[in-house]
Write a protein that holds these residues in place. Structure first.
Motif, PDB file in Angstrom:
ATOM      1  N   LYS A  48       0.834  -1.198   0.000  1.00 41.52           N
ATOM      2  CA  LYS A  48       0.000   0.000   0.000  1.00 41.52           C
ATOM      3  C   LYS A  48       0.871   1.252   0.000  1.00 41.52           C
ATOM      4  CE  LYS A  48      -2.526   3.423   1.965  1.00 41.52           C
ATOM      5  NZ  LYS A  48      -2.508   4.343   0.825  1.00 41.52           N
ATOM      6  N   TYR A  79     -10.634   7.351  -0.288  1.00 36.85           N
ATOM      7  CA  TYR A  79     -11.165   6.329   0.609  1.00 36.85           C
ATOM      8  C   TYR A  79     -10.474   6.422   1.966  1.00 36.85           C
ATOM      9  CZ  TYR A  79     -13.235   4.274  -3.516  1.00 36.85           C
ATOM     10  OH  TYR A  79     -13.976   4.087  -4.651  1.00 36.85           O
ATOM     11  N   TYR A  81      -9.625   4.018   4.863  1.00 38.97           N
ATOM     12  CA  TYR A  81      -9.586   2.585   5.140  1.00 38.97           C
ATOM     13  C   TYR A  81      -9.586   2.287   6.630  1.00 38.97           C
ATOM     14  CZ  TYR A  81      -8.562   2.133   0.197  1.00 38.97           C
ATOM     15  OH  TYR A  81      -8.631   2.211  -1.162  1.00 38.97           O
ATOM     16  N   HIS A  82      -8.809   3.008   7.382  1.00 40.96           N
ATOM     17  CA  HIS A  82      -8.740   2.782   8.823  1.00 40.96           C
ATOM     18  C   HIS A  82      -8.601   4.115   9.541  1.00 40.96           C
ATOM     19  CE1 HIS A  82      -8.474  -1.509   8.668  1.00 40.96           C
ATOM     20  NE2 HIS A  82      -7.229  -1.585   8.253  1.00 40.96           N
ATOM     21  N   LEU A 116     -16.074   5.653   2.756  1.00 44.71           N
ATOM     22  CA  LEU A 116     -15.584   4.709   3.754  1.00 44.71           C
ATOM     23  C   LEU A 116     -16.656   3.679   4.025  1.00 44.71           C
ATOM     24  CD1 LEU A 116     -17.039   5.502   6.761  1.00 44.71           C
ATOM     25  CD2 LEU A 116     -15.569   7.458   6.408  1.00 44.71           C
TER      26      LEU A 116
END
Length: 166
Positions: A48, A79, A81-82, A116
């Motif tokens: 990533k 986006y 993601y976390h 998300l």
């Protein structure tokens, strides 16, 4: 020290994640109760970082990582993601500070929208992101397909969920 003397998000430093942070961040994700997927393993996180390392941020109290957010940009949409904060640092503005910076970086890349996914039953995340202006988009249903064996979240850590749906 009373609550008024505790450090806040304004006292933290933000910087980009490096692989040297992986163990600390992986532990934070787990302590914060994130649903860990195969794509969260070190080799996948390193992959990533080849894409958009500037969208993977950590918040530091001294040398300790107390918050982290991972974002992505595909050239069309942004986006999230976390987003995770150490439990003892929650409700002190850390998540907001990380998201403010991540959203600013999304805008700088040209993103018009951020998306998300929130795991069903995660009311705290729904409330946090709802307060930031994110809305449930019920006109679109998330679909997915496992492209390689083991690509599905079979190593889930946390409360049982219908893993086939997420």
């Amino acid at each position: 020290m009373d609550d008024d003397d505790r450090p806040t998000a304004a006292d933290l430093a933000l910087r980009e994640f490096t692989m040297a942070d992986y163990e600390a961040v992986d532990g934070l994700w787990r302590r914060a109760g994130l649903w860990m997927r195969p794509s969260d393993k070190a080799d996948r996180v390193a992959l990533k970082l080849t894409r958009d390392p500037d969208l993977f941020l950590v918040a530091l109290a001294g040398h300790r990582i107390v918050g982290v957010t991972m974002g992505g940009w595909d050239g069309r949409r942004a986006y999230v993601y976390h987003l995770a904060v150490e439990p003892e640092w929650q409700r002190r503005g850390v998540a907001s500070r990380l998201m403010d910076e991540l959203e600013e970086r999304f805008r700088a890349k040209g993103a018009l929208k951020a998306k998300l996914q929130i795991v069903q039953g995660n009311d705290a995340s729904a409330a946090f992101f709802g307060a930031r202006g994110y809305r449930l988009e019920s006109d679109c249903l998330p679909w997915g397909r496992e492209l390689v064996p083991g690509g599905a979240p079979d190593d889930f850590v946390g409360a049982p969920l219908d893993r086939e749906r997420c």
